[in-house]
Motif scaffolding. Structure first.
Motif, PDB file in Angstrom:
ATOM      1  N   SER A 248      39.672  37.688  43.886  1.00 37.06           N
ATOM      2  CA  SER A 248      38.879  36.976  44.893  1.00 37.06           C
ATOM      3  C   SER A 248      38.218  37.920  45.891  1.00 37.06           C
ATOM      4  O   SER A 248      37.436  37.491  46.737  1.00 37.06           O
ATOM      5  N   LEU A 249      38.495  39.192  45.793  1.00 37.32           N
ATOM      6  CA  LEU A 249      38.003  40.158  46.775  1.00 37.32           C
ATOM      7  C   LEU A 249      36.542  40.521  46.507  1.00 37.32           C
ATOM      8  O   LEU A 249      36.184  40.827  45.367  1.00 37.32           O
ATOM      9  N   PRO A 250      35.675  40.501  47.529  1.00 40.53           N
ATOM     10  CA  PRO A 250      34.284  40.930  47.343  1.00 40.53           C
ATOM     11  C   PRO A 250      34.246  42.389  46.893  1.00 40.53           C
ATOM     12  O   PRO A 250      35.072  43.202  47.310  1.00 40.53           O
ATOM     13  N   ILE A 251      33.273  42.721  46.049  1.00 38.58           N
ATOM     14  CA  ILE A 251      33.209  44.058  45.468  1.00 38.58           C
ATOM     15  C   ILE A 251      33.084  45.129  46.539  1.00 38.58           C
ATOM     16  O   ILE A 251      33.742  46.179  46.469  1.00 38.58           O
ATOM     17  N   ASP A 252      32.243  44.905  47.571  1.00 38.37           N
ATOM     18  CA  ASP A 252      32.055  45.938  48.577  1.00 38.37           C
ATOM     19  C   ASP A 252      33.339  46.204  49.346  1.00 38.37           C
ATOM     20  O   ASP A 252      33.646  47.356  49.693  1.00 38.37           O
ATOM     21  N   ILE A 253      34.120  45.160  49.597  1.00 37.77           N
ATOM     22  CA  ILE A 253      35.383  45.340  50.301  1.00 37.77           C
ATOM     23  C   ILE A 253      36.377  46.068  49.398  1.00 37.77           C
ATOM     24  O   ILE A 253      37.127  46.944  49.844  1.00 37.77           O
ATOM     25  N   ALA A 254      36.387  45.716  48.128  1.00 34.13           N
ATOM     26  CA  ALA A 254      37.302  46.365  47.189  1.00 34.13           C
ATOM     27  C   ALA A 254      37.007  47.857  47.085  1.00 34.13           C
ATOM     28  O   ALA A 254      37.926  48.686  47.082  1.00 34.13           O
ATOM     29  N   LEU A 255      35.727  48.215  47.021  1.00 37.46           N
ATOM     30  CA  LEU A 255      35.362  49.626  46.931  1.00 37.46           C
ATOM     31  C   LEU A 255      35.730  50.374  48.209  1.00 37.46           C
ATOM     32  O   LEU A 255      36.192  51.520  48.158  1.00 37.46           O
ATOM     33  N   ALA A 256      35.513  49.713  49.356  1.00 35.63           N
ATOM     34  CA  ALA A 256      35.912  50.336  50.624  1.00 35.63           C
ATOM     35  C   ALA A 256      37.428  50.523  50.663  1.00 35.63           C
ATOM     36  O   ALA A 256      37.930  51.547  51.136  1.00 35.63           O
TER      37      ALA A 256
ATOM     38  N   ARG B 277      50.251  51.075  47.310  1.00 35.89           N
ATOM     39  CA  ARG B 277      49.331  51.470  48.368  1.00 35.89           C
ATOM     40  C   ARG B 277      48.048  50.631  48.439  1.00 35.89           C
ATOM     41  O   ARG B 277      47.251  50.807  49.363  1.00 35.89           O
ATOM     42  N   GLY B 278      47.836  49.739  47.488  1.00 30.43           N
ATOM     43  CA  GLY B 278      46.623  48.935  47.523  1.00 30.43           C
ATOM     44  C   GLY B 278      46.758  47.684  46.701  1.00 30.43           C
ATOM     45  O   GLY B 278      47.485  47.659  45.696  1.00 30.43           O
ATOM     46  N   PHE B 279      46.047  46.621  47.134  1.00 31.58           N
ATOM     47  CA  PHE B 279      46.136  45.326  46.455  1.00 31.58           C
ATOM     48  C   PHE B 279      44.728  44.775  46.278  1.00 31.58           C
ATOM     49  O   PHE B 279      44.034  44.496  47.258  1.00 31.58           O
ATOM     50  N   PHE B 280      44.311  44.615  45.037  1.00 28.01           N
ATOM     51  CA  PHE B 280      42.942  44.201  44.743  1.00 28.01           C
ATOM     52  C   PHE B 280      42.984  42.938  43.882  1.00 28.01           C
ATOM     53  O   PHE B 280      43.282  42.983  42.692  1.00 28.01           O
ATOM     54  N   SER B 281      42.693  41.804  44.527  1.00 24.72           N
ATOM     55  CA  SER B 281      42.717  40.526  43.810  1.00 24.72           C
ATOM     56  C   SER B 281      41.326  40.193  43.293  1.00 24.72           C
ATOM     57  O   SER B 281      40.314  40.743  43.751  1.00 24.72           O
TER      58      SER B 281
ATOM     59  N   THR C 191      47.977  51.342  42.937  1.00 23.66           N
ATOM     60  CA  THR C 191      47.436  50.088  43.445  1.00 23.66           C
ATOM     61  C   THR C 191      47.650  49.011  42.395  1.00 23.66           C
ATOM     62  O   THR C 191      47.746  49.306  41.198  1.00 23.66           O
ATOM     63  N   LEU C 192      47.718  47.762  42.846  1.00 25.84           N
ATOM     64  CA  LEU C 192      47.910  46.647  41.932  1.00 25.84           C
ATOM     65  C   LEU C 192      46.645  45.821  41.803  1.00 25.84           C
ATOM     66  O   LEU C 192      45.968  45.540  42.800  1.00 25.84           O
ATOM     67  N   LEU C 193      46.328  45.430  40.582  1.00 24.27           N
ATOM     68  CA  LEU C 193      45.247  44.498  40.316  1.00 24.27           C
ATOM     69  C   LEU C 193      45.890  43.118  40.186  1.00 24.27           C
ATOM     70  O   LEU C 193      46.759  42.913  39.322  1.00 24.27           O
ATOM     71  N   LEU C 194      45.484  42.185  41.048  1.00 28.17           N
ATOM     72  CA  LEU C 194      46.149  40.885  41.134  1.00 28.17           C
ATOM     73  C   LEU C 194      45.227  39.740  40.756  1.00 28.17           C
ATOM     74  O   LEU C 194      44.028  39.798  40.985  1.00 28.17           O
ATOM     75  N   GLY C 195      45.828  38.685  40.254  1.00 25.37           N
ATOM     76  CA  GLY C 195      45.087  37.454  40.005  1.00 25.37           C
ATOM     77  C   GLY C 195      45.393  36.428  41.073  1.00 25.37           C
ATOM     78  O   GLY C 195      45.055  35.252  40.922  1.00 25.37           O
TER      79      GLY C 195
ATOM     80  N   ALA D  64      41.824  58.161  50.551  1.00 22.73           N
ATOM     81  CA  ALA D  64      41.871  58.974  51.766  1.00 22.73           C
ATOM     82  C   ALA D  64      43.262  59.004  52.394  1.00 22.73           C
ATOM     83  O   ALA D  64      43.463  59.610  53.434  1.00 22.73           O
ATOM     84  N   GLY D  65      44.232  58.346  51.751  1.00 19.05           N
ATOM     85  CA  GLY D  65      45.594  58.403  52.242  1.00 19.05           C
ATOM     86  C   GLY D  65      46.086  57.154  52.933  1.00 19.05           C
ATOM     87  O   GLY D  65      47.206  57.116  53.443  1.00 19.05           O
ATOM     88  N   GLY D  66      45.263  56.093  52.992  1.00 16.83           N
ATOM     89  CA  GLY D  66      45.644  54.870  53.677  1.00 16.83           C
ATOM     90  C   GLY D  66      46.245  53.834  52.742  1.00 16.83           C
ATOM     91  O   GLY D  66      46.477  54.090  51.550  1.00 16.83           O
ATOM     92  N   THR D  67      46.504  52.648  53.292  1.00 13.67           N
ATOM     93  CA  THR D  67      47.034  51.515  52.523  1.00 13.67           C
ATOM     94  C   THR D  67      46.101  50.329  52.708  1.00 13.67           C
ATOM     95  O   THR D  67      45.694  50.023  53.826  1.00 13.67           O
ATOM     96  N   PHE D  68      45.767  49.664  51.610  1.00 16.67           N
ATOM     97  CA  PHE D  68      44.813  48.559  51.640  1.00 16.67           C
ATOM     98  C   PHE D  68      45.493  47.270  51.183  1.00 16.67           C
ATOM     99  O   PHE D  68      45.886  47.145  50.026  1.00 16.67           O
ATOM    100  N   CYS D  69      45.664  46.324  52.117  1.00 19.74           N
ATOM    101  CA  CYS D  69      46.297  45.048  51.762  1.00 19.74           C
ATOM    102  C   CYS D  69      45.638  43.908  52.545  1.00 19.74           C
ATOM    103  O   CYS D  69      46.207  43.402  53.510  1.00 19.74           O
ATOM    104  N   PRO D  70      44.419  43.503  52.148  1.00 17.27           N
ATOM    105  CA  PRO D  70      43.683  42.459  52.863  1.00 17.27           C
ATOM    106  C   PRO D  70      44.380  41.101  52.830  1.00 17.27           C
ATOM    107  O   PRO D  70      44.107  40.249  53.668  1.00 17.27           O
ATOM    108  N   GLN D  71      45.300  40.891  51.894  1.00 19.21           N
ATOM    109  CA  GLN D  71      45.997  39.610  51.805  1.00 19.21           C
ATOM    110  C   GLN D  71      46.784  39.314  53.084  1.00 19.21           C
ATOM    111  O   GLN D  71      47.060  38.155  53.392  1.00 19.21           O
ATOM    112  N   LEU D  72      47.167  40.342  53.844  1.00 17.66           N
ATOM    113  CA  LEU D  72      47.954  40.136  55.057  1.00 17.66           C
ATOM    114  C   LEU D  72      47.103  39.792  56.269  1.00 17.66           C
ATOM    115  O   LEU D  72      47.623  39.366  57.284  1.00 17.66           O
ATOM    116  N   LEU D  73      45.797  39.986  56.171  1.00 13.32           N
ATOM    117  CA  LEU D  73      44.942  39.810  57.351  1.00 13.32           C
ATOM    118  C   LEU D  73      44.894  38.365  57.811  1.00 13.32           C
ATOM    119  O   LEU D  73      44.852  38.081  58.996  1.00 13.32           O
TER     120      LEU D  73
END
Length: 259
Positions: free
Chosen positions: A135-143, A129-133, A109-113, A150-159
């Protein structure tokens, strides 16, 4: 001389053996590696994860030059700081190559600014497999972290792109990303405790309850309990359906839950 001097100190050998035992025990724990140049940011991330993932091992380092420190550990995920680099930078590609050489099975996963969608789209193609900026709320980042485990991909920047109907970045995205139109969908997929995420990850590898219990140092009864919770959350009837439903949901499919 130093060894002889140490041997004369009462209890010194016991202390040394105890420290070795503790290090060995940590090596057997599921491990997350955090690679971040900033000491403050790195320490903050690790402290947060220690609170959320009790019983896990965390190895933090300034750069991939220290990766060998994690050899022998059960590395489940590696969080790498982008550190303002471009996705095409030689430095980043060297870091990814070093990680893949030592931990080919561990998701990165990447930690982004930044929330730059172009960066996310390019990095997805590279297998991130994951992008954590920041600006991301902590609860969303942990989820999101649980989702990756669990095997998924997390990229909220695309939403945001999907929600506004913009098609500027659509060619760079796959069907799974196109269908994730709300941030809560990640939470629905990732609504597992850290231990449930561990069990689910082993389940997806085809492990039996007995093998899962041995790998996670749990009793067979506890594994069954976690599986029941997972099945209830995914509205699945058995192990096979659990994996099928998670895959469909992670890919953005519309699985039909039983009434």
């Amino acid at each position: 001389m130093d060894r002889c001097w140490a041997a004369t100190i009462p209890g010194s050998r016991q202390v040394s053996n105890s420290a070795k035992t503790r290090r060995h025990m940590r090596r057997n724990l599921p491990t997350i590696v955090v690679i971040q140049h900033s000491t403050l940011a790195r320490t903050t991330v690790v402290k947060l994860l220690e609170l959320e993932f009790a019983g896990w091992n965390f190895i933090d380092m300034i750069s991939t030059e220290s990766l060998d420190r994690a050899l022998g550990a059960e590395v489940r995920l590696i969080a790498l700081d982008l550190a303002g680099r471009g996705v095409g930078s030689t430095s980043l590609h060297n870091d990814l190559a070093a990680i893949a050489e030592r931990f080919p099975e561990a998701p990165i996963t990447l930690l982004l600014g930044t929330d730059d969608v172009d960066i996310v789209c390019q990095a997805l193609k590279m297998g991130i497999r994951g992008f954590f900026s920041t600006s991301l709320p902590i609860d969303i980042a942990l989820a999101g972290l649980r989702l990756v485990l669990a095997g998924g991909t997390f990229c909220p920047q695309l939403l945001g792109t999907v929600a506004t109907g913009s098609n500027e970045h659509i060619p760079a995205r796959n069907e799974a990303e196109k269908s994730l139109d709300e941030r809560t969908q990640y939470l629905a997929i990732a609504d597992f405790t850290p231990r449930e995420a561990e069990v689910l990850a082993e389940l997806q590898c085809g492990c039996s309850n007995k093998v899962i219990a041995g790998k996670l140092n749990l009793s067979g009864h506890t594994v069954k309990m976690h599986l029941q919770h997972i099945m209830r959350k995914l509205q699945a009837q058995n192990r096979t359906e659990v994996v099928a439903r998670l895959v469909r949901r992670a890919e953005g499919g519309h699985d039909t839950s039983p009434n």
